[in-house]
Design a protein around this motif. Structure first.
Motif, PDB file in Angstrom:
ATOM      1  N   ALA A  99      -4.210  -3.030 -16.395  1.00 33.10           N
ATOM      2  CA  ALA A  99      -4.401  -3.519 -15.027  1.00 33.10           C
ATOM      3  C   ALA A  99      -4.598  -2.385 -14.024  1.00 33.10           C
ATOM      4  N   ARG A 100      -4.697  -1.152 -14.525  1.00 27.21           N
ATOM      5  CA  ARG A 100      -4.826   0.003 -13.642  1.00 27.21           C
ATOM      6  C   ARG A 100      -6.271   0.519 -13.662  1.00 27.21           C
ATOM      7  N   PRO A 101      -6.770   1.028 -12.539  1.00 32.42           N
ATOM      8  CA  PRO A 101      -8.174   1.461 -12.477  1.00 32.42           C
ATOM      9  C   PRO A 101      -8.555   2.498 -13.521  1.00 32.42           C
ATOM     10  N   ASP A 102      -7.639   3.432 -13.830  1.00 33.38           N
ATOM     11  CA  ASP A 102      -7.963   4.481 -14.799  1.00 33.38           C
ATOM     12  C   ASP A 102      -7.625   4.101 -16.228  1.00 33.38           C
ATOM     13  N   ARG A 103      -7.093   2.886 -16.405  1.00 32.34           N
ATOM     14  CA  ARG A 103      -6.710   2.373 -17.726  1.00 32.34           C
ATOM     15  C   ARG A 103      -5.674   3.269 -18.410  1.00 32.34           C
ATOM     16  N   LYS A 104      -4.848   3.940 -17.605  1.00 34.20           N
ATOM     17  CA  LYS A 104      -3.776   4.775 -18.143  1.00 34.20           C
ATOM     18  C   LYS A 104      -2.450   4.333 -17.532  1.00 34.20           C
ATOM     19  N   ALA A 105      -1.436   4.205 -18.366  1.00 37.18           N
ATOM     20  CA  ALA A 105      -0.103   3.862 -17.865  1.00 37.18           C
ATOM     21  C   ALA A 105       0.473   5.050 -17.108  1.00 37.18           C
ATOM     22  N   PRO A 106       1.377   4.814 -16.163  1.00 37.79           N
ATOM     23  CA  PRO A 106       1.997   5.937 -15.455  1.00 37.79           C
ATOM     24  C   PRO A 106       2.879   6.753 -16.382  1.00 37.79           C
ATOM     25  N   PRO A 107       3.083   8.030 -16.083  1.00 36.19           N
ATOM     26  CA  PRO A 107       4.024   8.831 -16.886  1.00 36.19           C
ATOM     27  C   PRO A 107       5.386   8.151 -16.931  1.00 36.19           C
ATOM     28  N   LEU A 108       6.021   8.210 -18.086  1.00 37.84           N
ATOM     29  CA  LEU A 108       7.304   7.545 -18.295  1.00 37.84           C
ATOM     30  C   LEU A 108       8.360   8.575 -18.675  1.00 37.84           C
ATOM     31  N   TRP A 109       9.441   8.612 -17.896  1.00 42.21           N
ATOM     32  CA  TRP A 109      10.544   9.535 -18.144  1.00 42.21           C
ATOM     33  C   TRP A 109      11.855   8.770 -18.195  1.00 42.21           C
ATOM     34  N   VAL A 110      12.834   9.350 -18.878  1.00 48.34           N
ATOM     35  CA  VAL A 110      14.167   8.756 -18.976  1.00 48.34           C
ATOM     36  C   VAL A 110      15.161   9.624 -18.218  1.00 48.34           C
ATOM     37  N   THR A 135       0.866  -1.180   0.000  1.00 47.04           N
ATOM     38  CA  THR A 135       0.000   0.000   0.000  1.00 47.04           C
ATOM     39  C   THR A 135       0.902   1.228   0.000  1.00 47.04           C
ATOM     40  N   PRO A 136       0.922   2.008  -1.077  1.00 48.41           N
ATOM     41  CA  PRO A 136       1.813   3.175  -1.140  1.00 48.41           C
ATOM     42  C   PRO A 136       1.526   4.185  -0.028  1.00 48.41           C
ATOM     43  N   LEU A 137       2.567   4.905   0.355  1.00 44.54           N
ATOM     44  CA  LEU A 137       2.422   5.944   1.362  1.00 44.54           C
ATOM     45  C   LEU A 137       1.408   6.994   0.909  1.00 44.54           C
ATOM     46  N   LYS A 138       0.603   7.488   1.839  1.00 43.97           N
ATOM     47  CA  LYS A 138      -0.395   8.502   1.495  1.00 43.97           C
ATOM     48  C   LYS A 138       0.201   9.900   1.443  1.00 43.97           C
ATOM     49  N   LYS A 167       1.580  -1.571 -11.897  1.00 45.12           N
ATOM     50  CA  LYS A 167       0.136  -1.513 -11.668  1.00 45.12           C
ATOM     51  C   LYS A 167      -0.240  -0.404 -10.692  1.00 45.12           C
ATOM     52  N   ILE A 168       0.685  -0.074  -9.768  1.00 47.02           N
ATOM     53  CA  ILE A 168       0.364   0.922  -8.742  1.00 47.02           C
ATOM     54  C   ILE A 168       1.323   2.115  -8.768  1.00 47.02           C
ATOM     55  N   ALA A 169       2.184   2.192  -9.773  1.00 45.22           N
ATOM     56  CA  ALA A 169       3.150   3.284  -9.854  1.00 45.22           C
ATOM     57  C   ALA A 169       2.483   4.583 -10.305  1.00 45.22           C
ATOM     58  N   ASP A 170       2.953   5.690  -9.766  1.00 43.40           N
ATOM     59  CA  ASP A 170       2.501   7.008 -10.201  1.00 43.40           C
ATOM     60  C   ASP A 170       3.469   7.640 -11.191  1.00 43.40           C
ATOM     61  N   LEU A 171       4.669   7.091 -11.253  1.00 46.06           N
ATOM     62  CA  LEU A 171       5.710   7.605 -12.142  1.00 46.06           C
ATOM     63  C   LEU A 171       6.687   6.473 -12.414  1.00 46.06           C
TER      64      LEU A 171
END
Length: 215
Positions: free
Chosen positions: A133-144, A69-72, A95-99
């Motif tokens: 597999a994510r509730p919003d059906r959007k992948a997390p932002p991806l940066w290099v 469970t990620p930190l709030k 599945k649970i990443a924000d970034l």
């Protein structure tokens, strides 16, 4: 929030994860680190350093998303298992990443391993498929994040151009090829925020990717 640090093997991902976590901690973020790599290199680093000034937990499994469970009001920063060998770990963390941050050296070899691997799934495809597999059906932002960057050579500019032409987001901050970073994983870390990793935290804040107190 949760940041997934991903890459094929041997691209400096664990070093970047540890230094980023220390820089975030030093500027006042609540940080929890996760060793989701079967090599447990991040855990070994913490043990060699006599412990990090923030918790570090282990979960290199395909059930990461259901176990964690990620930190709030803080940042979970995850050293994710190599995408070449353990895509099931990356799939679960994403599945649970924000970034998601891809760590790579600005070389043609690493460009090919990230974008057109011969024997594994391309990193962008792994991130993109997490949307299903994510509730919003959007992948997390991806940066290099380009690391091990040598001074006085054109490789960083050339690879940055290739990445941008292919539609990738690339951080302006680059991690230089310094011995202090290469050897960091055997020692405790001080003043991580006074250098490129602190600049990276500032850039992430400026771009709205992270912010203090964000759930």
């Amino acid at each position: 929030m949760l940041i997934a640090n991903i890459s094929p093997r041997s691209m400096g991902k664990t070093t970047d994860t540890g230094m980023m976590a220390h820089a975030l901690h030093e500027v006042g973020y609540t940080v929890r680190a996760w060793d989701a790599d079967e090599s447990q290199h991040l855990t070994q680093w913490s043990e060699a350093a006599g412990g990090f000034p923030f918790p570090i937990d282990k979960n290199a499994t395909a059930t990461f998303a259901t176990d964690v469970t990620p930190l709030k009001n803080g940042i979970d920063i995850v050293d994710v298992g190599h995408t070449e060998n353990h895509p099931h770990i990356a799939d679960s963390v994403l599945k649970i990443a924000d970034l998601a941050i891809v760590h790579m050296e600005p070389s043609m070899a690493d460009w090919q391993r990230v974008t057109e691997p011969r024997t594994s799934t391309a990193v962008a495809e792994i991130v993109a498929r997490s949307a299903f597999a994510r509730p919003d059906r959007k992948a997390p932002p991806l940066w290099v994040l380009l690391n091990r960057v040598r001074t006085g050579v054109r490789s960083a500019q050339d690879i940055r151009g290739l990445l941008r032409d292919a539609g990738w987001n690339v951080f302006t901050v680059m991690i230089p090829n310094r011995d202090e970073f290469k050897q960091a994983t055997a020692f405790s870390v001080e003043r991580a925020s006074h250098g490129p990793f602190g600049e990276l935290v500032t850039e992430m804040e400026t771009k709205g990717l992270i912010k203090h107190g964000e759930a």
